[in-house]
Design a protein around this motif. Structure first.
Motif, mmCIF file in Angstrom:
data_model
loop_
_atom_site.group_PDB
_atom_site.id
_atom_site.type_symbol
_atom_site.label_atom_id
_atom_site.label_comp_id
_atom_site.label_asym_id
_atom_site.label_seq_id
_atom_site.Cartn_x
_atom_site.Cartn_y
_atom_site.Cartn_z
ATOM 1 N N GLU A 9 5.217 6.723 -6.176
ATOM 2 C CA GLU A 9 4.926 8.151 -6.192
ATOM 3 C C GLU A 9 5.106 8.847 -4.853
ATOM 4 O O GLU A 9 5.389 10.014 -4.810
ATOM 5 N N ASN A 10 4.884 8.151 -3.749
ATOM 6 C CA ASN A 10 4.854 8.851 -2.482
ATOM 7 C C ASN A 10 5.518 8.012 -1.410
ATOM 8 O O ASN A 10 5.079 6.913 -1.126
ATOM 9 N N SER A 11 6.546 8.558 -0.797
ATOM 10 C CA SER A 11 7.297 7.802 0.192
ATOM 11 C C SER A 11 6.549 7.651 1.513
ATOM 12 O O SER A 11 7.002 6.935 2.386
ATOM 13 N N LYS A 25 0.098 0.886 4.544
ATOM 14 C CA LYS A 25 0.235 1.729 5.738
ATOM 15 C C LYS A 25 0.587 3.147 5.310
ATOM 16 O O LYS A 25 1.157 3.371 4.248
ATOM 17 N N GLY A 26 0.250 4.111 6.151
ATOM 18 C CA GLY A 26 0.587 5.503 5.879
ATOM 19 C C GLY A 26 -0.489 6.261 5.139
ATOM 20 O O GLY A 26 -0.343 7.446 4.863
ATOM 21 N N ILE A 27 -1.589 5.593 4.819
ATOM 22 C CA ILE A 27 -2.717 6.229 4.142
ATOM 23 C C ILE A 27 -3.972 5.458 4.536
ATOM 24 O O ILE A 27 -3.944 4.237 4.652
ATOM 25 N N GLU A 28 -5.052 6.171 4.789
ATOM 26 C CA GLU A 28 -6.332 5.525 5.075
ATOM 27 C C GLU A 28 -7.011 5.262 3.737
ATOM 28 O O GLU A 28 -7.521 6.171 3.092
ATOM 29 N N ASN A 47 -12.612 0.400 1.350
ATOM 30 C CA ASN A 47 -12.628 0.716 2.776
ATOM 31 C C ASN A 47 -11.829 -0.263 3.627
ATOM 32 O O ASN A 47 -12.228 -0.618 4.729
ATOM 33 N N GLN A 48 -10.699 -0.714 3.094
ATOM 34 C CA GLN A 48 -9.795 -1.597 3.821
ATOM 35 C C GLN A 48 -8.363 -1.183 3.530
ATOM 36 O O GLN A 48 -8.085 -0.611 2.491
ATOM 37 N N ASN A 49 -7.462 -1.520 4.431
ATOM 38 C CA ASN A 49 -6.045 -1.266 4.214
ATOM 39 C C ASN A 49 -5.288 -2.565 3.980
ATOM 40 O O ASN A 49 -4.088 -2.647 4.219
ATOM 41 N N GLU A 50 -6.006 -3.587 3.506
ATOM 42 C CA GLU A 50 -5.361 -4.850 3.170
ATOM 43 C C GLU A 50 -6.123 -5.527 2.045
ATOM 44 O O GLU A 50 -7.296 -5.258 1.817
ATOM 45 N N MET A 51 -5.399 -6.409 1.328
ATOM 46 C CA MET A 51 -5.971 -7.110 0.181
ATOM 47 C C MET A 51 -5.326 -8.481 0.080
ATOM 48 O O MET A 51 -4.116 -8.612 0.256
ATOM 49 N N VAL A 63 -2.692 0.641 -6.772
ATOM 50 C CA VAL A 63 -3.207 2.009 -6.799
ATOM 51 C C VAL A 63 -4.120 2.177 -5.586
ATOM 52 O O VAL A 63 -5.100 1.448 -5.435
ATOM 53 N N VAL A 64 -3.766 3.143 -4.727
ATOM 54 C CA VAL A 64 -4.515 3.381 -3.497
ATOM 55 C C VAL A 64 -5.122 4.774 -3.563
ATOM 56 O O VAL A 64 -4.421 5.750 -3.815
ATOM 57 N N LYS A 65 -6.435 4.847 -3.338
ATOM 58 C CA LYS A 65 -7.126 6.134 -3.308
ATOM 59 C C LYS A 65 -7.689 6.334 -1.910
ATOM 60 O O LYS A 65 -8.312 5.426 -1.359
#
Length: 79
Positions: A9-11, A25-28, A47-51, A63-65
Motif C-alpha cells: 500500500e505505501n512505498s 523501516k519508514g514508520i514508527e 511498540n517495536q519495529n521488528e518481529m 500489517v503495521v499500525k
C-alpha cells in the motif's frame, strides 16, 4: 530468510530481514501483525519495529499500525 518483500500500500515503508527477524523501516510501528494468506493472525508485537519470523515458511501479509492509527501493509515470502 525472506527472499522477497514487496510493499503493497505505501512505498514509504520498507520490510527486510536479517537472521530470522523481520524489520520495518519508514514508520514508527505501534503494532506489527503477521497474517497467513487465509487471514489467520499468527504473530503480533507492540511498540517495536521488528518481529521474529523464526520457524516460518510461506507467504505472509504484514500489517503495521502507527501511533496515529495509520495502517500500512506489505507481503513477505519466507523460504
Amino acid at each position: 530468510p525472506v527472499v522477497g518483500c514487496k510493499t503493497v500500500e505505501n512505498s514509504s515503508m520498507l520490510l527486510y530481514n536479517t537472521h530470522e527477524t523481520l524489520f520495518v523501516k519508514g514508520i514508527e510501528a505501534a503494532n506489527i501483525d503477521l497474517y497467513t494468506l487465509t487471514g489467520q493472525k499468527i504473530r503480533t508485537v507492540a511498540n517495536q519495529n521488528e518481529m521474529s519470523i523464526s520457524g516460518l515458511q510461506g507467504i505472509y501479509v504484514v500489517v503495521v499500525k502507527d501511533n496515529a492509527n495509520n495502517i500500512k501493509t506489505g507481503k513477505i515470502i519466507i523460504k
